[in-house]
Design an enzyme around this catalytic site. Structure first.
Site, PDB file in Angstrom:
ATOM      1  N   SER A   1      18.860  11.317  86.673  1.00  0.00           N
ATOM      2  CA  SER A   1      17.647  12.266  85.727  1.00  0.00           C
ATOM      3  C   SER A   1      16.828  11.679  85.973  1.00  0.00           C
ATOM      4  CB  SER A   1      18.350  12.325  84.219  1.00  0.00           C
ATOM      5  OG  SER A   1      17.115  12.445  83.464  1.00  0.00           O
TER       6      SER A   1
ATOM      7  N   TYR B   1      21.112   6.734  77.142  1.00  0.00           N
ATOM      8  CA  TYR B   1      20.829   7.599  78.280  1.00  0.00           C
ATOM      9  C   TYR B   1      19.905   7.439  79.746  1.00  0.00           C
ATOM     10  CZ  TYR B   1      20.823  12.423  81.292  1.00  0.00           C
ATOM     11  OH  TYR B   1      20.660  12.902  81.721  1.00  0.00           O
TER      12      TYR B   1
END
Length: 266
Positions: free
Chosen positions: A148, A161
């Site tokens: 990401s 995350y």
């Protein structure tokens, strides 16, 4: 295109988190290229059965395993199941499984932290560890971590995350260096906002809250981070995975490759 199909036809690909979103798009695309595919993830039984039925129309082998990759045992069980079907393991490993939880650091649940780190960092490590020996024996392999933009930059309230994605970039680089002379590459793809069902629900919610159209709500979400004002299509991520599997990408390894609408260019 025929030579491309020949190049990947018959390869065995494992894509984790592949029952929806980015992972499902990758599986569908690899199936179009005549790879035998292994799905992993959760979802309604009917949906997963329909996915498998559609994939089998490509006259390829399709397997699905529901093992929970947030646990060590889940990863080991998945590997055992795959080796029973494919004694030489997988050729293409796409570590895609993940989820988000938003909370300030001081109230971030420890159990949630452990689950997210387990799924998005420990699982890629374990799967690489288990499948790497056979890739080395075959002198060919592609390890692709779907990371990401948050593997490169941070956002508040996403401690687990962001930490997991930063960690998987370190893993990507180490694996690339350890396999540099083996015919194996290891890279990470770093998307920004991707047009998945989760993103679409976010846009719909913003549309209702702001009393505006879907397109306007999407623009308002994207304008803070995507200079292009467009989300990334799941098919675009899948095509990126395809490219990394080809000979043209054989000298791309240890890279964390952005497709973020210009997010990290600022």
């Amino acid at each position: 295109m025929a030579c491309h199909l020949k190049g990947l036809a018959g390869k065995v690909a494992l894509v984790t988190g592949s029952t929806s979103g980015i992972g499902l798009s990758i599986v569908n695309h690899l199936a179009d290229l005549r790879c035998n595919v292994i799905l992993n993830g959760f979802g309604e039984t009917k949906h997963i059965e329909d996915v498998q039925t559609n994939l089998k129309r490509q006259n390829i082998k399709v397997n699905f395993f529901e093992d929970d990759l947030s646990t060590v045992q889940g990863n080991l069980t998945l590997c055992d199941n795959i080796y029973r079907i494919y004694p030489t393991g997988v050729d293409i490993l796409v570590n895609n499984a993940g989820f988000q939880h938003v909370s300030p650091v001081e109230t971030f649940p420890t159990a949630k932290w452990e689950q997210m780190i387990g799924l998005m960092l420990t699982s890629p490590f374990l799967l690489v560890q288990k499948f790497l020996p056979e890739m080395k024996r075959k002198e060919w392999g592609r390890i692709i971590n779907i990371s990401s933009v948050h593997g490169l930059v941070a956002s508040p309230y996403k401690a687990a995350y962001v930490s997991a994605k930063h960690g998987v970039h370190g893993l990507t680089k180490v694996v690339a260096l350890e396999t540099a002379e083996t015919g194996i590459t290891c890279n990470a793809i770093c998307p920004g906002f991707v047009d998945t069902p989760i993103y679409q629900k976010q846009v719909e919610s913003r549309s209702q809250t702001d009393g505006c159209s879907y397109d306007e709500a999407s623009r308002r979400i994207l304008e803070l981070n995507h200079p292009t004002l467009q989300p990334i299509g799941t098919h675009q991520v899948a095509k990126f995975v395809e490219f990394l599997c080809y000979e043209a990408a054989s000298q791309i390894t240890g890279s964390c490759l952005t497709m973020d609408g210009g997010w990290t260019a600022r």
